[in-house]
Scaffold this active site. Structure first.
Site, short mmCIF file in Angstrom:
data_model
loop_
_atom_site.label_atom_id
_atom_site.label_comp_id
_atom_site.label_asym_id
_atom_site.label_seq_id
_atom_site.Cartn_x
_atom_site.Cartn_y
_atom_site.Cartn_z
N HIS A 197 0.83 -1.20 0.00
CA HIS A 197 0.00 0.00 0.00
C HIS A 197 0.86 1.26 0.00
CE1 HIS A 197 -3.91 1.91 1.78
NE2 HIS A 197 -3.22 2.82 1.11
N HIS A 225 1.34 5.35 -2.20
CA HIS A 225 0.85 6.33 -3.18
C HIS A 225 2.07 6.95 -3.84
CE1 HIS A 225 -3.29 6.12 -1.56
NE2 HIS A 225 -2.65 5.84 -0.43
N LEU A 226 2.25 6.68 -5.13
CA LEU A 226 3.41 7.23 -5.85
C LEU A 226 3.06 8.53 -6.57
CD1 LEU A 226 5.00 3.93 -7.25
CD2 LEU A 226 5.63 5.21 -5.19
N ARG A 227 1.77 8.89 -6.55
CA ARG A 227 1.29 10.22 -7.02
C ARG A 227 1.45 10.47 -8.51
NH1 ARG A 227 -1.77 10.36 -2.79
NH2 ARG A 227 -0.90 11.21 -0.88
N ASN A 256 -5.48 6.24 -6.77
CA ASN A 256 -6.08 7.59 -6.66
C ASN A 256 -5.14 8.68 -7.16
OD1 ASN A 256 -4.42 7.15 -4.44
ND2 ASN A 256 -5.66 8.38 -3.05
N HIS A 300 -10.57 0.39 1.77
CA HIS A 300 -10.28 1.45 2.75
C HIS A 300 -11.59 1.64 3.51
CE1 HIS A 300 -9.22 5.91 3.56
NE2 HIS A 300 -10.48 5.78 3.92
N ASP A 347 1.36 2.59 3.65
CA ASP A 347 0.47 3.68 3.24
C ASP A 347 1.27 4.97 3.05
OD1 ASP A 347 -1.78 5.04 2.42
OD2 ASP A 347 -2.77 5.07 4.38
N PHE A 400 -4.93 14.35 4.52
CA PHE A 400 -4.56 13.20 5.34
C PHE A 400 -3.35 12.49 4.74
CE2 PHE A 400 -9.20 13.57 6.10
CZ PHE A 400 -9.25 13.49 7.49
ZN ZN Z 1 -6.80 4.53 2.56
ZN ZN Z 2 -3.74 4.86 1.08
#
Ligand code: ZN
Ligand code: ZN
Length: 421
Positions: free
Chosen positions: A59, A61-63, A93, A178, A303, A321
């Site tokens: 998990h 996020h590499l954006r 996302n 999530h 995360d 967040f």
């Molecule tokens: Zn999440």
């Molecule tokens: Zn996440």
């Protein structure tokens, strides 16, 4: 050929804990044994170090695409390698959301050009992760996704979750959820409790998470699909997962290093303590550690959620967040779980290697013919984490300046040393 000499090999798959040499032939492991000969081979002296299968992060996020101010595949994977990770699963996302095969292919292409470690994309469950219509899950699977998720929010309704699970099940993909109940979450910024009252910050009750986990387990019972709970943070959620496992359902979960290390009592007016799910109570934190020890929790996942400094330098209420996590995950595991006597080192290694691998339905082991992805770490190397020295584009961590013992010393992907301390 690379010969790793005299390391303490810890391999959860075979329960091996022994001083062994490991010989790599290109992208594969060729041989393991005692006193392997060293002629014409590059030598890595691993005396005093632990050699394990390559760490997998389920998990992050590499954006990229779309939020390159905060992180890119290049900077994010360079940061992951410093933390000992050899493969990372990136959440969908982004902008655009990874909800089509062409976005998936774009991520894989960018990773081929500039990634330091393996990048395994996760596809969106619904179009735009908007919770209305199914995304093209089969086409994304063809393009290389390893799971589906609407991370950032839950799969919107039980009915949609059922559809997603039916598709994912037919394609043998896990559904990662999530979990939060939007009606209880409503505008909260930290865990509801005495600290949120003292700080005057709007609280989120822990039931916001556990109600959704309960719903998901019920739908998993209906469909028989593989369900993986992202960043599980409360005792109530853990009890749902335990009961699902007792019933023989294919339900797994992950816990983040920040949730097993700090609690809502640590929160102050510093947006580096704002993440979702929020830091839980001490009772929840202790329950998570118990779950990590007893096998109820399947994986530690970071995360890693980078946010450009400007976006976090605002009032607590307005900040996004999330915190970064690749570089501190192993060290927090060693200090909070192993040095504290709560988990044996083998179990910690399992939570970073075979545990996440099983969630994805793949194997991780140190044996001839297996991929030459290895993590080599020290359990006592003294160092201080300095966010300013991170290759990440973001600095949002509550652990800046924290002193640790133990760190990744080398990260090996497909037989190549991609990071060395
Ligand atoms: Zn999440
Ligand atoms: Zn996440």
């Amino acid at each position: 050929m690379l010969l790793i000499k005299n390391g303490r090999v810890l391999d959860p798959a075979s329960r091996t804990d022994a001083s062994l040499d490991v010989l790599l032939d290109g992208a594969r492991i060729m041989e393991t044994g005692v006193g392997l000969s060293a002629e014409d081979r590059d030598i890595f002296d691993a005396r005093g170090l632990v050699v394990t299968p390559g760490f997998i992060d389920l998990h992050c996020h590499l954006r990229e695409p779309g939020q390159e101010m905060s992180e890119t595949i290049e900077t994010g994977t360079r940061t992951a390698a410093r933390g000992g990770f050899t493969a990372v699963c990136c959440m969908p996302n982004t902008e655009p959301v990874n909800d089509t095969a062409s976005v998936t292919r774009g991520i894989i292409e960018r990773a081929r050009e500039g990634a330091t470690v393996r990048v395994w994309p996760i596809g969106a469950a619904s179009i735009g992760s908007r919770g209305e219509a199914l995304a093209e899950i089969a086409a994304m699977k063809g393009a290389g996704i390893v799971a589906v998720s609407d991370d950032g929010k839950p799969v919107a309704t039980a009915r949609l979750l059922r559809q997603v699970m039916d598709y994912a099940n037919a394609l043998d993909l896990p559904v990662i959820d999530h979990c939060e109940d939007p009606s209880l979450f409503g505008g909260g910024v930290m865990r509801e409790g005495s600290t949120s009252i003292r700080l005057g910050l709007k609280g989120i009750p822990s039931q916001s998470e556990s109600i959704c986990v309960g719903r998901d387990v019920e739908v998993a019972m209906l469909t028989g699909a593989r369900l993986h709970i992202a960043h599980l943070s409360t005792l109530g959620s853990l009890e749902h997962v335990r009961s699902a496992k007792r019933m023989g359902l294919r339900v797994t979960c992950e816990v983040t290093p920040h949730h097993f290390t700090i609690t809502d009592e640590d929160v102050r007016y510093d947006t580096h303590y704002k993440m979702n799910p929020p830091l839980a109570s001490r009772k929840d934190r202790d329950a998570l550690i118990e779950g990590l020890a007893d096998g109820s929790v399947d994986a530690i996942a970071t995360d890693h959620a980078p946010h450009h400094p400007a976006s976090k330098e605002v009032e607590f209420d307005r900040a996004p967040f999330g915190i970064t996590g690749f570089e501190t995950a192993l060290a927090l595991g060693l200090s909070e779980l192993v040095d504290s006597g709560r988990l044996p080192l083998m179990r910690l290694v399992e939570l970073f290697t075979t545990g996440p691998a099983r969630v994805l339905g793949v194997e991780r082991k140190i044996a001839p013919g297996e991929p030459a992805d290895l993590t080599i770490f020290s359990t006592d190397y003294p160092w201080t984490f300095r966010a300013s020295e991170s290759p990440s584009k973001s600095r949002n961590t509550p652990f800046d300046g924290r002193a640790f013992r133990g760190a990744a010393v080398a990260t090996i992907v497909a037989g190549r040393i991609v990071f060395r301390r």
